[in-house]
Design a protein around this motif. Sequence first.
Motif, PDB file in Angstrom:
ATOM      1  N   UNK B 151       0.860  -1.307  -0.116  1.00  0.00           N
ATOM      2  CA  UNK B 151       0.224  -0.111   0.116  1.00  0.00           C
ATOM      3  C   UNK B 151       0.908   0.928   0.713  1.00  0.00           C
ATOM      4  N   UNK B 152       2.233   1.410   0.507  1.00  0.00           N
ATOM      5  CA  UNK B 152       2.263   2.332   0.403  1.00  0.00           C
ATOM      6  C   UNK B 152       3.326   2.699  -0.425  1.00  0.00           C
ATOM      7  N   UNK B 153       3.776   2.221  -1.731  1.00  0.00           N
ATOM      8  CA  UNK B 153       3.826   2.222  -2.589  1.00  0.00           C
ATOM      9  C   UNK B 153       2.976   2.958  -3.794  1.00  0.00           C
ATOM     10  N   UNK B 154       1.416   3.015  -3.364  1.00  0.00           N
ATOM     11  CA  UNK B 154       0.638   3.075  -3.782  1.00  0.00           C
ATOM     12  C   UNK B 154       0.722   5.281  -3.362  1.00  0.00           C
ATOM     13  N   UNK B 155      -0.683   5.426  -5.192  1.00  0.00           N
ATOM     14  CA  UNK B 155      -0.822   7.009  -4.140  1.00  0.00           C
ATOM     15  C   UNK B 155      -2.149   7.096  -3.301  1.00  0.00           C
ATOM     16  N   UNK B 156      -2.284   8.506  -3.004  1.00  0.00           N
ATOM     17  CA  UNK B 156      -3.742   8.439  -2.503  1.00  0.00           C
ATOM     18  C   UNK B 156      -4.357   8.156  -3.257  1.00  0.00           C
ATOM     19  N   UNK B 157      -5.432   8.023  -4.427  1.00  0.00           N
ATOM     20  CA  UNK B 157      -5.921   7.830  -5.237  1.00  0.00           C
ATOM     21  C   UNK B 157      -5.819   6.093  -4.919  1.00  0.00           C
ATOM     22  N   UNK B 158      -4.542   5.257  -5.674  1.00  0.00           N
ATOM     23  CA  UNK B 158      -4.712   4.486  -5.354  1.00  0.00           C
ATOM     24  C   UNK B 158      -4.877   3.526  -4.679  1.00  0.00           C
ATOM     25  N   UNK B 159      -4.463   4.095  -3.135  1.00  0.00           N
ATOM     26  CA  UNK B 159      -4.526   3.237  -1.873  1.00  0.00           C
ATOM     27  C   UNK B 159      -6.102   4.184  -1.940  1.00  0.00           C
ATOM     28  N   UNK B 160      -6.899   4.535  -2.354  1.00  0.00           N
ATOM     29  CA  UNK B 160      -8.554   4.493  -1.461  1.00  0.00           C
ATOM     30  C   UNK B 160      -9.041   3.700  -2.603  1.00  0.00           C
ATOM     31  N   UNK B 161      -8.478   3.324  -4.079  1.00  0.00           N
ATOM     32  CA  UNK B 161      -9.336   2.109  -4.544  1.00  0.00           C
ATOM     33  C   UNK B 161      -9.059   0.763  -3.935  1.00  0.00           C
ATOM     34  N   UNK B 162      -8.152   0.603  -3.675  1.00  0.00           N
ATOM     35  CA  UNK B 162      -7.555  -0.591  -2.772  1.00  0.00           C
ATOM     36  C   UNK B 162      -8.562  -0.441  -1.320  1.00  0.00           C
ATOM     37  N   UNK B 163      -8.924  -0.066  -0.969  1.00  0.00           N
ATOM     38  CA  UNK B 163      -9.828   0.822  -0.010  1.00  0.00           C
ATOM     39  C   UNK B 163     -11.064  -0.431  -0.456  1.00  0.00           C
ATOM     40  N   UNK B 164     -11.597   1.011  -1.224  1.00  0.00           N
ATOM     41  CA  UNK B 164     -12.939   0.693  -1.848  1.00  0.00           C
ATOM     42  C   UNK B 164     -13.373  -0.860  -2.405  1.00  0.00           C
ATOM     43  N   UNK B 165     -11.998  -1.108  -3.241  1.00  0.00           N
ATOM     44  CA  UNK B 165     -12.141  -2.864  -3.163  1.00  0.00           C
ATOM     45  C   UNK B 165     -11.883  -3.772  -2.539  1.00  0.00           C
ATOM     46  N   UNK B 166     -11.779  -3.465  -1.495  1.00  0.00           N
ATOM     47  CA  UNK B 166     -10.957  -4.556  -0.124  1.00  0.00           C
ATOM     48  C   UNK B 166     -12.881  -4.757   0.421  1.00  0.00           C
ATOM     49  N   UNK B 167     -13.294  -3.993  -0.067  1.00  0.00           N
ATOM     50  CA  UNK B 167     -14.789  -3.805   1.107  1.00  0.00           C
ATOM     51  C   UNK B 167     -15.644  -4.241  -0.254  1.00  0.00           C
ATOM     52  N   UNK B 168     -15.948  -3.918  -1.441  1.00  0.00           N
ATOM     53  CA  UNK B 168     -16.741  -4.218  -2.056  1.00  0.00           C
ATOM     54  C   UNK B 168     -16.384  -5.757  -2.721  1.00  0.00           C
ATOM     55  N   UNK B 169     -15.232  -6.351  -2.092  1.00  0.00           N
ATOM     56  CA  UNK B 169     -15.245  -7.912  -2.638  1.00  0.00           C
ATOM     57  C   UNK B 169     -15.637  -8.827  -1.779  1.00  0.00           C
ATOM     58  N   UNK B 170     -16.361  -8.355  -0.905  1.00  0.00           N
ATOM     59  CA  UNK B 170     -17.183  -9.141  -0.074  1.00  0.00           C
ATOM     60  C   UNK B 170     -19.213  -8.594   0.456  1.00  0.00           C
ATOM     61  N   UNK B 171     -19.104  -8.522  -1.270  1.00  0.00           N
ATOM     62  CA  UNK B 171     -20.096  -7.829  -1.933  1.00  0.00           C
ATOM     63  C   UNK B 171     -20.735  -7.708  -0.185  1.00  0.00           C
ATOM     64  N   UNK B 172     -20.736  -6.773   0.133  1.00  0.00           N
ATOM     65  CA  UNK B 172     -21.118  -6.510   1.352  1.00  0.00           C
ATOM     66  C   UNK B 172     -22.292  -5.622   1.258  1.00  0.00           C
ATOM     67  N   UNK B 173     -23.781  -6.135   2.112  1.00  0.00           N
ATOM     68  CA  UNK B 173     -25.124  -5.643   2.618  1.00  0.00           C
ATOM     69  C   UNK B 173     -25.164  -4.400   2.646  1.00  0.00           C
ATOM     70  N   UNK B 174     -24.299  -3.318   3.256  1.00  0.00           N
ATOM     71  CA  UNK B 174     -23.837  -2.357   2.910  1.00  0.00           C
ATOM     72  C   UNK B 174     -22.575  -1.505   3.122  1.00  0.00           C
ATOM     73  N   UNK B 175     -22.174  -0.842   2.215  1.00  0.00           N
ATOM     74  CA  UNK B 175     -21.423  -0.086   1.636  1.00  0.00           C
ATOM     75  C   UNK B 175     -21.270   1.166   3.001  1.00  0.00           C
ATOM     76  N   UNK B 176     -20.151   1.261   3.937  1.00  0.00           N
ATOM     77  CA  UNK B 176     -20.068   2.619   4.423  1.00  0.00           C
ATOM     78  C   UNK B 176     -18.710   3.434   4.100  1.00  0.00           C
ATOM     79  N   UNK B 177     -18.713   4.400   3.760  1.00  0.00           N
ATOM     80  CA  UNK B 177     -17.561   5.204   3.447  1.00  0.00           C
ATOM     81  C   UNK B 177     -17.375   6.641   4.501  1.00  0.00           C
TER      82      UNK B 177
END
Lengths: 269, 377, 283
Positions: B151-177
């Motif tokens: 993660x440290x090797x990524x830019x802020x925007x890329x880190x955020x997309x990773x965070x989003x992917x990590x939250x979405x991959x589990x197909x959550x019932x609710x996504x909290x931002x």
Amino acid sequence: MNCTPLDHLLTWSGRILVALILGFVLLPFVVVLIASFNHSSILTFPPQDWSLRWYAHAFEYDDFADGVKNSLIIAAFGSTLALVAGTGFAYVLNRYEFRGKATLHAVLMSSLVIPNFTIGLGLLILAASVSIPRSMGLLVFLHITIVLPFVVRSVYVSLQNFERQLEAAAESLGAAPRRVLFTITLPLLLPGLAAGWLFAAILSFNEFTASLFLVNQRTQTLPVAMYNYVREYADPTLAAVSVIYVVAVAAMLILAHIFFRLEKVLNVD
Amino acid sequence: MLIDPKLQQPAEAVPGQPPARPAVKIDGVSKSFDGTLALEPTWLKIRKGEFLTLLGPSGCGKTTLLNLVAGFLEPDKGELFIDDALVTQVPVHKREIGIVFQNYALFPHMNVLKNVEYGLRTRGVPAAEARDRAMETLRLVKLDQFADRRPKQLSGGQQQRVALARALVIRPKVLLLDEPFSALDRNLRAAMQIELKEIQHSLGVTTIFVTHDQGEALSMSDRIAVMSKGRVRQIGSPEEIYASPADRFVGTFVGDANLLTGTVTTSESGTLTLDLAGTALTLPQSAAPEAAAGETVELFARPEACQLVAPGTPGAVPATVSFAVYQGAHVELHLACPAAAEGPIMLRVPVANVPKVGAAVAVALPEAPVIFTGEAQ
Amino acid sequence: MTKRPFLGWFVTPAGLIAIGIAASFLAILQYSLRAHVPGMLDPGGFTFDNFTTLLKPAYGKAFITTVLLCFWTALFTLLIGYPLAFAMLRTRSGWVRGAMLIITLTPLFLGEVVRTYSWIIVLGNQGFLNSALLGLGLIDEPISFMFTTMGVVIALVHFTLPIVVIMLAAAIAHIDRKLEQAAFSLGAGRVRVFLTVTLPLSVPGIVAASSTAFAWTFSAFATPQMIGGGQVVTISTLVYQVGFASFNFPLAASLSLAGLLFTIAVLSIFNLGMRRIERQGAY
């Protein structure tokens, strides 16, 4: 800054002073190095003849070999168990409030204040009154109590700097508390745990005073074996042992400095 | 704007079908810390696939509410339902939620792929499948070629997309931002907002978004709940919130606002007359049905609803230009006005048509302005 | 919802160790109130005799010797530790700083026995120092360092120096350099800046380091035992002697207890001083 002759005088006298102090620190080790190569069993300065026989003798002397073995066993078990208990305690100390927390903390950290000879005597009397033999187990327990405060401190500092949100993230991803602990918390605390363990192990390996109260012929640690040797023999065998010790420690510190920068580790940056 | 019109009217009542069950139901939930009420009892229903924003200044209770939904806090009173199941007592790790944290909270000791896989592995998804699904989600956020990076090797925007992917991959019932854009610089922020909205829309995941930035709230939300002092002040579509704020707080917090103080002269037979520091204004009584004669009220108007007119125009409020701020496409005029409730009146005029500082002008107010009564003062 | 996962699991090992520590402390307390039966390892009945015995001059002398050792050691350690810590922080060369750190820290990890033995070789009548001085013709007869307070203090200063330097360096490192620069800009010379800014601001570190130096010296055993050789009797050597030479463990226990109470009293005074300094708000 303009440099007056007075400034130069100040600078140079400061440098000489510091060099003298460093010389004081180094003096015994230089002397011991010279002494260790003294051929005769009676120390004289400067030595008349040179030899490596005391090094050979140090390696042949059974008490030292047994002492090293005992010390390694005690240090390994003592610091590992102290790491387990100390990490757990630092965790609850950092995270939870519970009854008796302050008392427990005070008792566990007390060995920082209580002189080691008192700790050793106390455990000796306790063992005698409840008929526990003076075993390796007892020595391990002694060393746990002595190194535990250092482990607790080291882990506690790591926990204070720990970003709790990472645990929250793991939890939200479905990780139960135990999984969070083993996949997030502990791996991220690893540097602090390793530093705490290493420091505890070194402290334990070197502990002398308290151990002296609890060892017997079979369980004597290296420092106790060395102490007994000095009392019985005057030859420079111990100088050879000391040189090995100094070289090992200095090498370790040099490595630590290269990898971690000591000024950072010690917070004197 | 990339928002699909369908999404702006979430499927609450499709004709011929029973209304959809709420994805999240917040039922009288309240929370206090050390005796201070952080969240008053709150009722809220969030529809399936809806993008709901909790908007408010810091300390308004929005983060408390998010943490209650996530399960990091336990409510003092009230119950929480996710997909009709009572979850008030369910621990965080069993709630099937995905969270994107303000600072992303990416695991620094794992690479991007391992971060994204994490939620799948905790659910016992076999390694190979977890890997495939994680890669698939990384493709969705266009980061599949960065899977091996830390993660440290990524830019802020890329880190955020990773965070989003990590939250979405589990197909959550609710996504909290939780204020996910606050660490990004302005240009990146706008791009990420669009990208997030597109992804959210394409997956149809119910989303609760916490922010203090009204611009973000207006551009991304299906509905906005404006909060202040532990209370939801108004909930509605961005258009409703912007055009008809329920109270002075909502009106001034969301968008620019002009407030004028007036006294009700008459309120009868469908007509309301106001006295705005000497200017008489006639409005339909429906603007403030409960206002009584003699009562002091506040008149609320957006800058773009106000017009600069010649002094003396009937129904227009006289004012003096105090200064003009050049903003490129237009000029922002600040006007001193005796009727202004607080600060100057602000409106925007074309660059070609800027009156001099000190000039006497008049402001024509919208025909149906919002009137705040009662708590206006 | 479990709000405190692992609490039981994590407290239990620490709790067991704490019980052991508390029990050994109680064992000392209990023994200190029991009579010594000569020739027997098991203690006799309840008595206060051990504490009245401690009032004898021999024991009082051990206390005084120990306190003097602590005082001289702390004083000399601070006097040579401060310049070392200061130089370590202010040197511009990273290489020099690293070397100074390693030289200073090495003794910390050597243990008391190795360090004390090395000093015996230095200080003995046929040791390095006397041989060198005699060889240079500076003295005619060897100076007695062994079995003297001076010899013990020299070795104890060496023993406490690393920890004191670390503590002082940490304290000096946390002084804002801008304060010194401000003093320079106001026209103060280097000596004045040091005396009026740096030194006063490192007082908390000095107090903390003295308190640690005291505790370490009080606890030291191998150094006074081996270099003092029975001539410099401290509480630690006396406890060992009473215990393992006379097998009078009740008296050893009461002596330890008295020593412990004394340590706690002295450390409390340090703490009090520390708090007073902090309350002045200058730091």
